[in-house]
Scaffold this active site. Structure first.
Site, short mmCIF file in Angstrom:
data_model
loop_
_atom_site.label_atom_id
_atom_site.label_comp_id
_atom_site.label_asym_id
_atom_site.label_seq_id
_atom_site.Cartn_x
_atom_site.Cartn_y
_atom_site.Cartn_z
N SER A 146 0.94 -0.99 0.26
CA SER A 146 0.21 0.06 -0.12
C SER A 146 0.69 1.18 0.41
O SER A 146 2.16 1.31 0.71
CB SER A 146 -0.21 -0.07 1.05
OG SER A 146 -1.32 1.28 1.46
N TYR A 159 -1.72 -0.76 10.28
CA TYR A 159 -0.81 -1.38 9.07
C TYR A 159 -0.15 -0.37 7.92
O TYR A 159 0.48 -1.16 7.32
CB TYR A 159 -2.80 -0.03 8.31
CG TYR A 159 -2.60 -0.35 6.89
CD1 TYR A 159 -3.21 -2.07 6.71
CD2 TYR A 159 -2.24 0.19 5.61
CE1 TYR A 159 -3.41 -2.61 5.01
CE2 TYR A 159 -2.84 -0.01 4.82
CZ TYR A 159 -3.43 -0.82 4.18
OH TYR A 159 -3.45 -1.66 2.99
#
Length: 277
Positions: A146, A159
């Site tokens: 990501s 995350y």
């Protein structure tokens, strides 16, 4: 030549899009995840084989890889796509959520690589013997990370940290096993219209009275392309990295973000003056 691929997190979003595109190209695709119903929907659509597997459990991951090799005789490529978002800053994230994020986004890929690498090395060696030095359609691993791994954002402690670790894990695989024919690369998507992102849009938009589409529009208004990606756009990049066209691409971190990470925050007001929405 048809390839044998494992795609984790294959029940929806980018993983399902990889299964659709790869199956359409004639590859044998094994998708896995924890949700049987979601996997069965993708299987009905694509013909991919589905296996219910929790990729955070070492024995389950080893069993997945061994089962695929037993069924097909080899393993040519792996797409490590399983992931989870646990939001919050350091003071907000529980230890349980922190550990779950690391386990799902990072440790699961370590487990998958550990089980798959011997077979990927063998597949790469076989392909090299058949096709020569430029063979690149076997012995490949692609992880879905990501842009949160590249840029700090509010509420992404667990995350973002896990995905940053994932990027380095894949690059160490490229460095360690490149001499044995392995290619390992990372795709870093920005906003992609997936089930996971839809949930984030609802969480963001509902307090503001925004529909899901309006929430996506607001969240991507600074993206140079002014829209989120479709899952197939990320899947196409993944399949390119898996294939022979990317035979000399190893250890790359490929952003599929519509240009998001190019932006200088200090120039955004000027950008909107000359490029209004």
């Amino acid at each position: 030549m048809e390839r044998v691929l494992i795609v984790t997190g294959g029940g929806s979003g980018i993983g399902a899009a990889v299964a659709r595109l790869a199956s359409a190209r004639g590859d044998h695709v094994v998708i896995c995840g924890r949700r049987k119903e979601a996997l069965e929907r993708v299987t009905a659509e694509t013909g991919a084989e589905a296996r219910v597997v929790d990729v955070t459990v070492p024995e389950a991951v080893a069993g997945l890889v061994d089962g695929v090799v037993a069924s097909y005789g080899r393993l040519d490529g792996v797409v490590a796509n399983a992931g989870v978002i646990r939001g919050g800053g350091v003071l907000d994230v529980s230890l349980e959520d922190w550990e779950d994020s690391l386990r799902t986004n990072l440790t699961s890929v370590f487990l998958l690589a550990k089980a798959a690498l011997p077979h990927l090395i063998a597949a790469g060696a076989d392909a090299g013997a058949r096709e020569g030095a430029r063979a690149g359609g076997a012995g490949a691993l692609v992880a879905v990370s990501s842009i949160a791994a590249l840029r700090a954002a509010s509420g992404t402690t667990a995350y973002g940290t896990a995905k940053a670790g994932l990027n380095m894990l894949v690059q160490t695989i490229a460095a360690d096993y490149g001499p044995r024919g392995i290619r390992a690369n990372v795709v870093c998507p920005g906003w992609v219209r997936t089930e996971m992102a839809d949930g984030e849009m609802r969480e963001f938009g509902e307090p503001l009275g925004l529909t899901e589409d309006e929430a996506y529009e607001e969240m991507t208004r600074l993206v140079p392309q002014r829209r989120p990606a479709a899952p197939e756009e990320a899947a196409a990049a993944i399949l390119w990295l898996l294939g022979p066209e990317a035979s000399y691409v190893n250890g790359a971190v490929l952003n599929v973000d519509g240009g998001t990470t190019l932006l200088d925050p200090g120039t955004i007001p000027y950008d909107f003056k000359i490029n209004p929405r």
